[in-house]
Enzyme design. Structure first.
Site, PDB file in Angstrom:
ATOM      1  CB  SER A 117      -7.991   0.482   5.554  1.00 53.18           C
ATOM      2  OG  SER A 117      -6.608   0.621   5.370  1.00 53.18           O
ATOM      3  CG  MET A 168      -0.615  -7.552  -1.323  1.00 47.42           C
ATOM      4  SD  MET A 168       0.696  -6.288  -1.099  1.00 47.42           S
ATOM      5  CE  MET A 168       0.221  -5.553   0.452  1.00 47.42           C
ATOM      6  NE  ARG A 169      -1.614 -10.290 -10.105  1.00 56.04           N
ATOM      7  CZ  ARG A 169      -1.395 -11.561 -10.437  1.00 56.04           C
ATOM      8  NH1 ARG A 169      -1.639 -12.522  -9.576  1.00 56.04           N
ATOM      9  NH2 ARG A 169      -0.935 -11.875 -11.621  1.00 56.04           N
ATOM     10  CG  HIS A 219       5.817   1.009   0.200  1.00 57.39           C
ATOM     11  ND1 HIS A 219       5.552  -0.336   0.042  1.00 57.39           N
ATOM     12  CD2 HIS A 219       6.976   1.097   0.896  1.00 57.39           C
ATOM     13  CE1 HIS A 219       6.513  -1.029   0.613  1.00 57.39           C
ATOM     14  NE2 HIS A 219       7.390  -0.189   1.140  1.00 57.39           N
ATOM     15  CG  ASP A 256       8.640  -1.664 -15.552  1.00 63.85           C
ATOM     16  OD1 ASP A 256       9.642  -1.276 -14.916  1.00 63.85           O
ATOM     17  OD2 ASP A 256       8.532  -1.599 -16.793  1.00 63.85           O
ATOM     18  CG  ASP A 303       6.874  -0.765  -3.212  1.00 57.69           C
ATOM     19  OD1 ASP A 303       5.735  -0.588  -3.633  1.00 57.69           O
ATOM     20  OD2 ASP A 303       7.179  -1.712  -2.463  1.00 57.69           O
ATOM     21  CD  GLU A 315      -0.353   2.962   4.296  1.00 57.54           C
ATOM     22  OE1 GLU A 315      -1.075   2.446   3.419  1.00 57.54           O
ATOM     23  OE2 GLU A 315       0.301   2.263   5.100  1.00 57.54           O
TER      24      GLU A 315
HETATM   25  C1  GAR Z   1      -1.173  -0.704   3.178  1.00 57.32           C
HETATM   26  O1  GAR Z   1      -0.439  -0.514   4.354  1.00 57.32           O
HETATM   27  C2  GAR Z   1      -0.314  -0.395   1.957  1.00 57.32           C
HETATM   28  O2  GAR Z   1       0.577   0.672   2.184  1.00 57.32           O
HETATM   29  C3  GAR Z   1       0.417  -1.698   1.774  1.00 57.32           C
HETATM   30  O3  GAR Z   1      -0.554  -2.678   2.008  1.00 57.32           O
HETATM   31  C4  GAR Z   1      -1.488  -2.180   2.959  1.00 57.32           C
HETATM   32  C5  GAR Z   1      -2.888  -2.377   2.412  1.00 57.32           C
HETATM   33  O4  GAR Z   1      -3.853  -2.039   3.370  1.00 57.32           O
HETATM   34  N1  GAR Z   1       0.974  -1.780   0.453  1.00 57.32           N
HETATM   35  C6  GAR Z   1       2.212  -2.211   0.190  1.00 57.32           C
HETATM   36  O5  GAR Z   1       2.946  -2.673   1.030  1.00 57.32           O
HETATM   37  C7  GAR Z   1       2.620  -2.080  -1.279  1.00 57.32           C
HETATM   38  N2  GAR Z   1       4.005  -2.298  -1.449  1.00 57.32           N
HETATM   39  P1  GAR Z   1      -5.345  -1.768   2.960  1.00 57.32           P
HETATM   40  O6  GAR Z   1      -5.798  -2.995   2.142  1.00 57.32           O
HETATM   41  O7  GAR Z   1      -6.087  -1.675   4.252  1.00 57.32           O
HETATM   42  O8  GAR Z   1      -5.386  -0.508   2.156  1.00 57.32           O
END
Ligand code: GAR
Length: 206
Positions: free
Chosen positions: A19, A96-97, A115, A148, A151, A180
């Site tokens: 998203s 998510m890496r 984040h 690195d 967050d 976001e």
């Molecule tokens: C989002 O809420 C983003 O902030 C989070 O994953 C989600 C992805 O949503 N990221 C983290 O937690 C990174 N530490 P999306 O695939 O719909 O953009």
């Protein structure tokens, strides 16, 4: 962007729903937005983010981490893909890496991420669940430069949202997600316009 200027090329990393990628694609489609997405790379073959990229006519690539000996080798492949396409800013959007030092060094000061918390509170996974469990009354979203750590990079923009007594992880996540989607394109615009300077932990906005 002044008319005729070349827009900044974005490379987006995403693992899932995408998203935030969609918010970036939508912003790039607006007249005068100073950036465009040149490639979306996912570590998951079935990521909805890849479908969103294809639907927007943007190159979408799955790169399988299992094809590489280790994290560094995978990250070096990402570096090669982005460099080949002259990507000027890498946007981690639900990737998510953790990016290894080889990647962060190759794109020093040119990687940003989003984040779902007011960093430095609640880094890592399930930030919204952590915030609810802690009992905070205010939560929010952060767009930051990526280093690195997990967050931990310098903060570009933040926005807060209230936490309601009857919130669930889903309702709070949805409220944060709206922020976001607003912040991420704003931060990309600031970067593309050359208005961000990293000064130690701080990001100066001109
Ligand atoms: C989002 O809420 C983003 O902030 C989070 O994953 C989600 C992805 O949503 N990221 C983290 O937690 C990174 N530490 P999306 O695939 O719909 O953009």
């Amino acid at each position: 962007m002044t008319s005729g200027a070349t827009p900044l090329g974005l490379g987006v990393l995403a693992s899932g729903r995408g998203s935030n990628l969609q918010a970036i694609l939508d912003a790039c489609a607006r007249p005068g937005f100073p950036a465009r997405v040149v490639v979306v790379i996912s570590d998951r073959e079935r990521a909805q983010a890849l479908e969103r990229a294809r639907a927007a006519g943007v190159e979408a690539r799955f790169i399988n981490p299992k094809d590489f000996a280790d994290r560094e080798a995978f990250d070096l492949a990402l570096v090669r893909e982005f460099t080949a396409r002259q990507v000027g800013l890498v946007c981690s959007a639900g990737f998510m890496r953790i990016l290894s030092p080889v990647f962060v060094r190759a794109f020093a000061g040119r990687v940003v991420g989003v984040h779902p918390a007011l960093l430095p509170a609640f880094p890592g996974l399930h930030a919204q669940r952590q915030a609810l469990a802690y009992g905070v009354r205010v939560a929010g979203a952060t767009v930051h430069f990526v280093d690195d750590g997990v967050d931990t990079g310098p903060i570009i923009l933040q926005a807060s949202v209230p936490v309601h007594p009857d919130d669930t992880e889903e309702t709070l996540s949805a409220r944060i997600l709206l922020e976001e989607h607003r912040l991420y394109p704003d931060a990309i615009r600031l970067f593309a316009e050359g208005r961000l300077t990293i000064a130690g932990r701080k990001v100066l906005i001109r």
